[in-house]
Design a protein around this motif. Structure first.
Motif, PDB file in Angstrom:
ATOM      1  N   SER A  22       3.782   1.003  11.991  1.00 21.04           N
ATOM      2  CA  SER A  22       5.110   0.765  11.423  1.00 21.04           C
ATOM      3  C   SER A  22       6.214   1.513  12.149  1.00 21.04           C
ATOM      4  N   PHE A  23       5.940   2.739  12.596  1.00 17.91           N
ATOM      5  CA  PHE A  23       7.017   3.607  13.072  1.00 17.91           C
ATOM      6  C   PHE A  23       7.151   3.716  14.585  1.00 17.91           C
ATOM      7  N   GLU A  24       6.060   3.653  15.326  1.00 16.82           N
ATOM      8  CA  GLU A  24       6.179   3.877  16.765  1.00 16.82           C
ATOM      9  C   GLU A  24       7.120   2.886  17.453  1.00 16.82           C
ATOM     10  N   PRO A  25       7.084   1.576  17.108  1.00 12.81           N
ATOM     11  CA  PRO A  25       8.072   0.674  17.739  1.00 12.81           C
ATOM     12  C   PRO A  25       9.511   1.056  17.417  1.00 12.81           C
ATOM     13  N   HIS A  74       0.820  -1.204   0.000  1.00 17.10           N
ATOM     14  CA  HIS A  74       0.000   0.000   0.000  1.00 17.10           C
ATOM     15  C   HIS A  74       0.855   1.256   0.000  1.00 17.10           C
ATOM     16  N   ARG A  75       1.875   1.289   0.886  1.00 19.40           N
ATOM     17  CA  ARG A  75       2.721   2.472   1.000  1.00 19.40           C
ATOM     18  C   ARG A  75       4.189   2.044   1.008  1.00 19.40           C
ATOM     19  N   TYR A  76       5.046   2.946   0.566  1.00 13.81           N
ATOM     20  CA  TYR A  76       6.445   2.588   0.367  1.00 13.81           C
ATOM     21  C   TYR A  76       7.100   2.048   1.634  1.00 13.81           C
ATOM     22  N   PHE A  77       6.757   2.601   2.792  1.00 13.35           N
ATOM     23  CA  PHE A  77       7.438   2.153   4.005  1.00 13.35           C
ATOM     24  C   PHE A  77       7.065   0.733   4.409  1.00 13.35           C
ATOM     25  N   GLN A  78       6.091   0.134   3.725  1.00  3.75           N
ATOM     26  CA  GLN A  78       5.726  -1.244   4.004  1.00  3.75           C
ATOM     27  C   GLN A  78       6.463  -2.247   3.114  1.00  3.75           C
ATOM     28  N   ALA A  79       7.217  -1.751   2.138  1.00  2.00           N
ATOM     29  CA  ALA A  79       7.962  -2.645   1.239  1.00  2.00           C
ATOM     30  C   ALA A  79       9.114  -3.308   1.993  1.00  2.00           C
TER      31      ALA A  79
END
Length: 472
Positions: free
Chosen positions: A361-364, A313-318
């Protein structure tokens, strides 16, 4: 042969762009935009498609621009002696290497034996007959820059700016254009007189439209970028680099698919971030980190949609970007590790809500790395949220503006907000960061700090202070 500045039918306006600076090198680019007389007697920019026929060129600026003639870029010490130089072949940019850390230099771009853009600048300015036109503006370039400290040296006190959602364009006679010009004047003054070393773009660098003066694709051609980036910030971007984030209006999320390619060209993404694979994960996507001395690292996050992979869906999930992010936020700790992106993790609105995909995706990663400050744009106002010992800032009103009162203060953990145009001045010291939104210039030319309100309408005066007492 391209026309001269004095050609009565075509005007060539040269530009200089300090694209990037590190501790030992600088990336310098140069180019020009071309203008022709319209039937109403005003100047109009030559569209990219018309360049070959009207001026004999394919491009005018960016990493793909062809040469304007034999060129040498010289870097000079304060005393005037040449300390480094480089002469590129068949392109209009070059890395000049062999510089000293934390040092101020002057520089020259010499094309066909003459200093490029040394004459009085012609800018898009208000004119007596109403509206705007291209005219001599009484300004000249002051070509100088300051290299960064060595990556292993302690990070000295640093001042930079962040600005989001600025690219509305300034050729139209509209309030949005005047707003962008006003904030651009703030940036000019901060760079000239207040030791700002670089700017972070928080995305939406160019928008579609501008009252019919930009084509349907919005940012797919160089002539679009004249109005949204190169002209408003021309003095500043000849002195300090801009480090970009991708916004939804810079990609196929909201506009034409060629917008992203044009942004990669004009910001020289491949030349800047594809050289060292450990410090970047790009093409497709734009993730990179910037190390300013030993104690500060800035991390660009691409939060746009991945239009090339139907399963992501979004680049940071690749997968390749996830691996890079884990390495970046799990590496040697810095005292200050500051992520920045276009979309915010937390926002009270009025147009958007908290981003659950980003939180997951980012908080951890932020928790593991001890992140204390996160910067973003996208919402066209100013917001501060405090969540879990971390400060999230939205600064998305350097061109666009939404004055409506947000309604999601509680969900976004908002502590301050303002519906005013501004850029964000960031002062980094050893144990604290001071955040000062600046809305304009006072009568004496000094920056005018912007006050904000709490959700209960109490006055919040700048600066907003973020503390970090952890050892590096």
């Amino acid at each position: 042969m391209t026309p001269s500045r004095t050609d009565p039918a075509i005007h060539r306006e040269p530009f200089v762009h300090l694209v990037d600076v590190a501790h030992d090198r600088a990336l310098v680019a140069w180019g020009a935009f071309f203008f022709e007389r319209a039937p109403n007697g005003r100047w109009d920019i030559v569209d990219d498609e018309s360049l070959p026929a009207k001026v004999g060129r394919r491009t005018c600026i960016g990493s793909s621009a062809e040469t304007f003639g034999p060129t040498t870029v010289q870097v000079l010490a304060e005393g005037g002696e040449v300390v480094a130089e480089a002469s590129p072949d068949e392109r209009a940019w070059v890395w000049v290497e062999g510089l000293q850390p934390d040092t101020e230099y002057h520089y020259r771009v010499i094309v066909d034996g003459r200093d490029w853009a040394a004459e009085e600048l012609w800018d898009w300015v208000p004119v007596a007959r109403g509206g705007y036109d291209l005219a001599p503006a009484g300004r000249h370039y002051d070509l100088r820059f300051h290299t960064w400290p060595h990556p292993d040296a302690p990070t000295p006190p640093l001042r930079f700016v962040a600005m989001g959602d600025y690219g509305v364009g300034m050729r139209a006679d509209a309030e949005s254009s005047r707003r962008q010009q006003r904030i651009a004047a703030v940036l000019d003054r901060l760079v000239r007189d207040h030791d700002v070393r670089f700017a972070l773009s928080l995305g939406d660098n160019v928008y579609q439209g501008e009252r019919g003066r930009v084509d349907e694709e919005g940012g797919g051609e160089d002539d679009d970028w004249y109005s949204s980036f190169f002209q408003p910030y021309r003095l500043s971007i000849a002195r300090v680099p801009v480090f970009p984030a991708i916004g939804n209006h810079d990609s196929a999320d909201s506009e034409g698919s060629d917008d992203r390619a044009q942004m990669e060209d004009n910001f020289h993404i491949e030349e800047r971030f594809h050289r060292g694979l450990e410090t970047a994960s790009v093409l497709p996507g734009l993730f990179y980190r910037l190390r300013y001395g030993a104690d500060l690292e800035l991390v660009c996050l691409d939060t746009s949609l991945d239009s090339e992979d139907q399963e992501i869906h979004r680049y940071f999930q690749a997968p390749k970007h996830r691996d890079w992010l884990r390495q970046t936020f799990g590496g040697r700790p810095r005292r200050w590790l500051i992520p920045f992106s276009h979309h915010p993790v937390f926002t009270a609105g009025p147009d958007h809500q908290n981003d659950e995909e980003m939180r997951e995706s980012f908080e951890p990663l932020f928790d593991a790395a001890g992140v204390r400050l996160v910067l973003a744009g996208h919402e066209h106002n100013f917001q501060v949220s405090d969540v879990g010992g971390r400060t999230y800032v939205v600064s998305g009103a350097s061109g666009q503006l939404d004055e409506r009162v947000p309604e999601g203060f509680e969900e976004a953990h908002t502590t301050a907000w303002s519906g005013q145009a501004h850029l964000l001045l960031v002062d980094v010291e050893e144990f604290e960061v001071r955040l000062t939104p600046v809305a304009g210039l006072l009568d004496d030319g000094q920056p005018h700090p912007m006050t904000a309100l709490s959700p209960t309408n109490d006055l919040v005066e700048p600066p907003i202070i973020v503390r970090n007492d952890q050892g590096s």
